[in-house]
Design a protein around this motif. Structure first.
Motif, PDB file in Angstrom:
ATOM      1  N   PRO A 116       0.789  -1.239   0.000  1.00 21.40           N
ATOM      2  CA  PRO A 116       0.000   0.000   0.000  1.00 21.40           C
ATOM      3  C   PRO A 116       0.817   1.284   0.000  1.00 21.40           C
ATOM      4  CG  PRO A 116      -0.939  -1.578   1.531  1.00 21.40           C
ATOM      5  CD  PRO A 116       0.398  -2.127   1.113  1.00 21.40           C
ATOM      6  N   VAL A 117       2.136   1.198   0.240  1.00 19.81           N
ATOM      7  CA  VAL A 117       2.953   2.412   0.231  1.00 19.81           C
ATOM      8  C   VAL A 117       2.843   3.114  -1.121  1.00 19.81           C
ATOM      9  CG1 VAL A 117       5.088   1.276  -0.532  1.00 19.81           C
ATOM     10  CG2 VAL A 117       5.203   3.375   0.806  1.00 19.81           C
TER      11      VAL A 117
ATOM     12  N   CYS B 243      -0.627   4.862  -1.338  1.00 22.53           N
ATOM     13  CA  CYS B 243      -0.627   6.074  -0.507  1.00 22.53           C
ATOM     14  C   CYS B 243       0.171   7.197  -1.165  1.00 22.53           C
ATOM     15  CB  CYS B 243      -0.061   5.761   0.876  1.00 22.53           C
ATOM     16  SG  CYS B 243      -1.068   4.625   1.858  1.00 22.53           S
TER      17      CYS B 243
ATOM     18  N   GLY C 274     -10.137   2.471  -0.402  1.00 23.90           N
ATOM     19  CA  GLY C 274      -8.898   3.219  -0.192  1.00 23.90           C
ATOM     20  C   GLY C 274      -9.013   4.650  -0.671  1.00 23.90           C
TER      21      GLY C 274
ATOM     22  N   VAL D 203      -3.231   8.070   5.444  1.00 25.39           N
ATOM     23  CA  VAL D 203      -2.421   6.899   5.138  1.00 25.39           C
ATOM     24  C   VAL D 203      -2.995   5.649   5.807  1.00 25.39           C
ATOM     25  CG1 VAL D 203      -0.182   5.804   5.562  1.00 25.39           C
ATOM     26  CG2 VAL D 203      -0.287   8.145   4.677  1.00 25.39           C
TER      27      VAL D 203
ATOM     28  N   TRP E  15      -4.411   2.488   3.828  1.00 20.41           N
ATOM     29  CA  TRP E  15      -3.577   1.293   3.952  1.00 20.41           C
ATOM     30  C   TRP E  15      -4.394   0.022   4.126  1.00 20.41           C
ATOM     31  CZ3 TRP E  15       1.724   2.491   3.974  1.00 20.41           C
ATOM     32  CH2 TRP E  15       2.570   1.392   4.011  1.00 20.41           C
TER      33      TRP E  15
ATOM     34  N   MET F  14      -4.088  -3.307   1.642  1.00 20.23           N
ATOM     35  CA  MET F  14      -3.380  -4.480   2.158  1.00 20.23           C
ATOM     36  C   MET F  14      -4.270  -5.712   2.067  1.00 20.23           C
ATOM     37  SD  MET F  14      -1.712  -5.112   5.942  1.00 20.23           S
ATOM     38  CE  MET F  14      -3.307  -4.934   6.760  1.00 20.23           C
TER      39      MET F  14
END
Length: 207
Positions: free
Chosen positions: A64-65, A68, A178, A192, A196, A200
């Motif tokens: 998920p980084v 984001c 998201g 975030v 996340w 995920m």
């Protein structure tokens, strides 16, 4: 974390959808291209981590980084505009038409595809030293994932089509969550965390 209740950020969602519909072709393509590229890099990163550690959950936690990053930068994924743009149409915003929504979807699709394809070529070049060597464990795993997401359903015929369609629905459902999550807070940390969780979930579940 400056949490906003759904009733407080619903107008923000409609406003966001409206702004995307009226965005210029150039800006729409650039934002979509960057989103596709960043998400593709995040996928390669997550698979690399999963292969090197042998624990797919770690890859899912870190994937998920990319999502984001791209949403904090204001870039657009097709799934995101799928959920936001129709809201402006349903709200009957002046000048918003079905044609405008479809135009945005088409441009974002092209941008996402172009960005992802660029990264795919770059990663393939890197993994194979310019297409001269074996791609290694990570490259082989990424190729296997791609093959499974395309040819892997063919042998099941119509049931395979329905399976991939339902998996796609579940994936888009979580990615849409998201996108909405990015609006439930006015702080970066809150955004975030909210983004996340569903990303995920969909990655680890293989949607």
């Amino acid at each position: 974390m400056s949490y906003l209740a759904p009733a407080e950020f619903v107008t923000k969602m409609v406003d966001a959808g409206e702004s995307k519909i009226f965005m210029s072709t150039r800006d729409t393509l650039i934002r979509a291209y960057m989103a596709g590229a960043i998400l593709a890099l995040a996928a390669a990163f997550a698979v690399t981590v999963a292969v090197q550690t042998g624990v797919f959950l770690i890859g899912a936690i870190l994937f998920p980084v990319g999502f984001c990053m791209l949403y904090l930068m204001g870039f657009d994924l097709l799934t995101g505009v799928f959920v936001l743009c129709p809201l402006a149409l349903l709200d009957k915003r002046p000048g918003v038409t079905i044609g405008g929504v479809l135009r945005n979807w088409g441009l974002v699709f092209l941008g996402n595809f172009g960005g992802a394809l660029t990264v795919a070529f770059m990663m393939a070049f890197i993994f194979t030293m310019g297409f001269n060597t074996d791609p290694g464990a990570v490259g082989a795993k990424i190729a296997a994932v791609g093959e499974a997401r395309t040819l892997g359903y063919a042998q099941y015929g119509v049931d395979g089509w329905f399976t991939i369609f339902i998996r796609g629905m579940l994936c888009n459902w979580m990615v849409s969550m998201g996108v909405v999550g990015a609006m439930v807070s006015t702080s970066v940390s809150g955004k975030v965390i909210a983004m996340w969780m569903p990303i995920m979930l969909f990655f680890f579940m293989g949607f």
